[in-house]
Design an enzyme around this catalytic site. Sequence first.
Site, PDB file in Angstrom:
ATOM      1  CD  GLU A 127       7.527  -2.460  20.088  1.00  7.50           C
ATOM      2  OE1 GLU A 127       7.331  -2.019  21.237  1.00  7.50           O
ATOM      3  OE2 GLU A 127       6.612  -2.602  19.262  1.00  7.50           O
ATOM      4  CD  GLU A 143       3.806   1.796  24.332  1.00 11.47           C
ATOM      5  OE1 GLU A 143       4.422   1.077  25.144  1.00 11.47           O
ATOM      6  OE2 GLU A 143       3.002   1.351  23.506  1.00 11.47           O
TER       7      GLU A 143
END
Length: 157
Positions: free
Chosen positions: A105, A112
């Site tokens: 993550e 991102e």
Amino acid sequence: MNNSKTTALSHEHTNLDYKNQPVSDDTFVADSFANEVKGKKGLARIVKATGYSIDGFKAAYKFEAAFRQVIWLNLLLFMVIIFMPFNVTVKMVLVIASFLSIIVELINTGIEASVDHTSTDHHPFAKIAKDVGSAAQFLALLLLFVLWCMALSNLLF
């Protein structure tokens, strides 16, 4: 690597703000500003790296809901691991899978952020980058789920 890209990196961009250090006749490695301000040796480098890591955790927690969800899920799972009568090997595997989901993550959040920093326009490569990061996280969470199912079924049967 495409030979024309190597040439572009080594010959056309010599006026950038960072130094280019020759590695071989046709290839250069960027020595960026960030590399110059980092502590390069000893304990000072470890302390700075630790500070950067803490900043990364804070930023991911503050700006990424998915990271917060993964953290809280895994904290809950860690509490359950403590009280479940799993053997040590099973507990270790479950802890490793939990850490793996957090690590993936963090990487996905970094991807991102990098893509969004480059451009917020819709672009096929940006979509691929974000979707691949999401797929990696999906697999990490699927692994966590499967391992928990296996561990719990082992207690029942």
